[in-house]
Design an enzyme around this catalytic site. Sequence first.
Site, PDB file in Angstrom:
ATOM      1  N   ASP A  95      37.001  39.409  35.239  1.00  0.00           N
ATOM      2  CA  ASP A  95      38.157  40.138  34.690  1.00  0.00           C
ATOM      3  C   ASP A  95      39.406  39.269  34.700  1.00  0.00           C
ATOM      4  O   ASP A  95      39.488  38.277  35.419  1.00  0.00           O
ATOM      5  CB  ASP A  95      38.405  41.432  35.477  1.00  0.00           C
ATOM      6  CG  ASP A  95      38.673  41.191  36.951  1.00  0.00           C
ATOM      7  OD1 ASP A  95      37.967  40.354  37.561  1.00  0.00           O
ATOM      8  OD2 ASP A  95      39.593  41.809  37.513  1.00  0.00           O
ATOM      9  N   ASP A 126      42.319  31.305  35.549  1.00  0.00           N
ATOM     10  CA  ASP A 126      42.028  32.414  36.476  1.00  0.00           C
ATOM     11  C   ASP A 126      41.186  33.451  35.763  1.00  0.00           C
ATOM     12  O   ASP A 126      41.727  34.298  35.079  1.00  0.00           O
ATOM     13  CB  ASP A 126      43.332  33.031  36.981  1.00  0.00           C
ATOM     14  CG  ASP A 126      43.099  34.178  37.936  1.00  0.00           C
ATOM     15  OD1 ASP A 126      42.009  34.258  38.499  1.00  0.00           O
ATOM     16  OD2 ASP A 126      44.026  34.992  38.106  1.00  0.00           O
ATOM     17  N   GLU A 160      38.077  42.012  40.108  1.00  0.00           N
ATOM     18  CA  GLU A 160      38.706  41.291  41.215  1.00  0.00           C
ATOM     19  C   GLU A 160      40.213  41.472  41.223  1.00  0.00           C
ATOM     20  O   GLU A 160      40.824  41.557  42.273  1.00  0.00           O
ATOM     21  CB  GLU A 160      38.376  39.798  41.122  1.00  0.00           C
ATOM     22  CG  GLU A 160      38.831  38.986  42.329  1.00  0.00           C
ATOM     23  CD  GLU A 160      40.290  38.524  42.262  1.00  0.00           C
ATOM     24  OE1 GLU A 160      40.839  38.168  43.305  1.00  0.00           O
ATOM     25  OE2 GLU A 160      40.885  38.526  41.163  1.00  0.00           O
ATOM     26  N   ASP A 187      39.068  30.273  43.562  1.00  0.00           N
ATOM     27  CA  ASP A 187      40.088  31.169  43.001  1.00  0.00           C
ATOM     28  C   ASP A 187      41.504  30.918  43.492  1.00  0.00           C
ATOM     29  O   ASP A 187      42.426  31.621  43.090  1.00  0.00           O
ATOM     30  CB  ASP A 187      39.687  32.633  43.246  1.00  0.00           C
ATOM     31  CG  ASP A 187      40.360  33.576  42.260  1.00  0.00           C
ATOM     32  OD1 ASP A 187      40.936  33.093  41.272  1.00  0.00           O
ATOM     33  OD2 ASP A 187      40.330  34.791  42.488  1.00  0.00           O
ATOM     34  N   HIS A 382      47.947  33.962  35.909  1.00  0.00           N
ATOM     35  CA  HIS A 382      48.841  35.081  35.577  1.00  0.00           C
ATOM     36  C   HIS A 382      50.096  34.641  34.823  1.00  0.00           C
ATOM     37  O   HIS A 382      50.999  35.437  34.592  1.00  0.00           O
ATOM     38  CB  HIS A 382      49.256  35.880  36.837  1.00  0.00           C
ATOM     39  CG  HIS A 382      48.102  36.419  37.621  1.00  0.00           C
ATOM     40  ND1 HIS A 382      48.208  37.490  38.484  1.00  0.00           N
ATOM     41  CD2 HIS A 382      46.808  36.061  37.671  1.00  0.00           C
ATOM     42  CE1 HIS A 382      47.030  37.734  39.027  1.00  0.00           C
ATOM     43  NE2 HIS A 382      46.160  36.864  38.549  1.00  0.00           N
TER      44      HIS A 382
HETATM   45 ZN   LIG Z   1      41.637  35.081  40.155  1.00  0.00          ZN
END
Ligand SMILES: [Zn+2]
Length: 406
Positions: A95, A126, A160, A187, A382
């Site tokens: 996701d 990410d 996640e 991550d 992000h």
């Molecule tokens: Zn992540």
Amino acid sequence: MSLSLALQNINGYREEMTQFMVDMLKIKAVNPDDGGSGEYERAIFVQKWLEKLGAKVSRYDFADSRVAEGVRVNLTTMIEGVDRTKTLWFAAHLDTVPEGSRDLWSTDPYVPVVKDGKIFGRGSEDNGQAIVSTLFVFKALKTLNVKPTFNVGFAYVSDEETGSKCGVIPMIEKNVFKPQDMAIVPDTGSKDGTEIEVAEKSILWLKITTKGKQVHAALPYKGLNAHRVGLKFALQVDELLHSKYSATDDLFDPPASTFEPTKHELNVENINTVPGLDVQYFDCRILTRYKLGDVMKEIENAKAKIENETGAKIDLTPIQFEENAESTPVNCEVVQKLRKALKELRGTEGRPVGIGGGTVGAFFRRKGIDTAVWSTLDDMAHQPNEYCNIDNLVNDAKVFVHVAMN
Ligand SMILES: [Zn+2]
């Protein structure tokens, strides 16, 4: 011998990895908690690719009525080892977060662009980088018919970004991952790839709702200003928590727990109304030596006191309450393997660090699984104009191959 062949194979996959990433990023996978339609299609894309290579894929579907398909999909596959009682897992999440403000992007976040050695698009770094690099580790091992010392597992999980309730958490309940296993979660990481995350702070997100009485601002004595009480309470909580929970641990940056007043909801539309309702939030990242229940008790005591003083009513609602396990030991096997790979492939010294929390590593550690959260990142997660550095994609895959085969 076969290690050097596998590393060569990874080098040869560069174009294919880039193309795979581009094709995958076209499939939107925004988490439904963030208003998206989920990662189902992307999961099926990964599943089909693995099956084409001859992988036996296990699927763990968990119900979610908010997505069209009714389920959130999680995948695992494995290269069997000589010792099959233990598995080294690579875990990546399918996701993504939404694109955020579109104006800040110079290209369409869902039309991937390859430029200057980078792949631009939402979810590229990410956690696309982790998905693609580990998938090609699978391909390299499978192609060379490698039988590692113990199993090497690959997990592609959902949900996640907003708590893993349809991902790693129910998978752990189903015993997909065993306490004797080890895990690498690509991550978080640093630009030079030397940071190996072995610890996360516990996370408390707290919603504070203060109820007073709304009146005209010219006659405030007739009401009770919820905003003023909210301000007082927030300042008291801020001071209280910082002074009471002040211990430090140098594994972390910053070394101390953090307690931040963050979001504040709109109260009244106009200046001349005394607000009767005030809603604000705290984001707290707390060293694991402190128990979140104790922190909550402190806040509740402060709340009772201020309710008494003012006559306002305050509700405390934890939005996240993640009590994290102790750190993964810095000398455990998975950390040593990573450090060895970094030393031999890059000539760098990996160093264990702690972070403010928020990866699936925390869930693995709670199960007793030694977990290293590691990758080489340009820190684009992000962000607008998120990209994955293709060198990182290929070179991290080499580190994973080294870890898997050594
Ligand atoms: Zn992540």
